[in-house]
Scaffold this active site. Structure first.
Site, mmCIF file in Angstrom:
data_model
loop_
_atom_site.group_PDB
_atom_site.id
_atom_site.type_symbol
_atom_site.label_atom_id
_atom_site.label_comp_id
_atom_site.label_asym_id
_atom_site.label_seq_id
_atom_site.Cartn_x
_atom_site.Cartn_y
_atom_site.Cartn_z
ATOM 1 C CD GLN A 11 -46.051 -17.827 55.369
ATOM 2 O OE1 GLN A 11 -46.758 -17.366 56.270
ATOM 3 N NE2 GLN A 11 -46.006 -17.268 54.182
ATOM 4 C CE1 TYR A 12 -41.875 -26.768 57.302
ATOM 5 C CE2 TYR A 12 -43.038 -25.470 58.964
ATOM 6 C CZ TYR A 12 -41.951 -26.240 58.577
ATOM 7 O OH TYR A 12 -40.942 -26.492 59.478
ATOM 8 C CE1 TYR A 13 -48.323 -20.743 50.976
ATOM 9 C CE2 TYR A 13 -46.029 -20.810 51.659
ATOM 10 C CZ TYR A 13 -47.182 -20.102 51.427
ATOM 11 O OH TYR A 13 -47.199 -18.755 51.663
ATOM 12 C CB ILE A 14 -50.474 -28.696 52.789
ATOM 13 C CG1 ILE A 14 -49.939 -28.766 54.222
ATOM 14 C CG2 ILE A 14 -51.105 -30.023 52.377
ATOM 15 C CD1 ILE A 14 -51.029 -28.693 55.258
ATOM 16 C CG ASN B 122 -44.684 -15.391 51.561
ATOM 17 O OD1 ASN B 122 -44.370 -15.439 52.747
ATOM 18 N ND2 ASN B 122 -44.410 -14.321 50.824
#
Lengths: 151, 151
Positions: free
Chosen positions: B26-29, B141
């Site tokens: 997972q990535y965070y914008i 996270n």
């Protein structure tokens, strides 16, 4: 699920001052999928939308002004700016008349949201509604944001 | 509404191979508000979350691989990568055991989601659960993504 139809129109000949309205300023962090931030006269919202025309999934969350400002920093274009009038048109339906400003000045659209696809299909638009652009990508606000007015 | 508690833990002494699992990347914008994209073994998701600890609003939408790839381009950090095991712990509850990889290697957490705040408050964690970090921002996270492992 969001089910709606969208039409172009001219400036209505009836008096708009009787209707509820709000200013709307919106930016897009992404257009595929749509990640939109919107500021109204009253609140701030973050929306995500899946693909589609008349029917598509839409999720909306109210955010704080600080969160809105954080997200504006992720954008690099001028916002879509418009005034929205809420005009009851009978059968429990409301026409959302959007009069665009700034780079989109001259554009006026009207949208109606429906409870079901059947209601959307059988909708008989008032006479002041113009061309049906429900399935015309160019008039999605995400397209207007990226590409400006259709030629 | 998402209501959950999170705990640190050591690698469990019981056999994990019996349990359902998935890889998660997972990535965070954005982290304020949280706009997260996640890839599992089976699907792609876009999530948005409001502020909060034990209870917070969370909206999730499934997206396509192409949409996921578009959104990865908006990020500039290595993803959080982990393997999640789903371990039933009675009373209809499931422990989600996350074993982190890469830069977060060594970190293991376990989360339990509840139907109500009362259920969350009265939860009696199994013996293999460690320190309760439900209200510790550093183990979100989004924080791990931005700041890495707590010192």
């Amino acid at each position: 699920m969001e089910i709606e139809r969208k039409f172009l129109c001219d400036m209505p000949s009836f008096d708009l001052s009787a209707y509820e309205k709000t200013g709307i300023i919106q930016y897009y962090i992404s257009t595929k999928p749509v990640i939109r931030i919107r500021k109204t006269d009253h609140a701030f919202f973050l929306n995500i939308k899946s693909k589609g025309y008349v029917s598509r999934q839409e999720l909306e969350m109210e955010i704080t002004e600080e969160e809105f400002d954080n997200l504006v920093k992720l954008t690099d274009k001028a916002p879509v700016s418009k005034t929205r009038y809420f005009i009851p048109i009978g059968n429990g339906l409301t026409a959302e008349l959007d009069i665009y400003d700034d780079a989109l000045s001259g554009l006026i659209t009207v949208e109606v949201e429906f409870e079901s696809l059947e209601d959307a299909d059988s909708f008989n638009p008032p006479e002041w509604f113009g061309e049906d652009v429900s399935e015309d990508n160019r008039y999605k606000n995400a397209s207007l944001y990226i590409k400006g007015l259709p030629e």
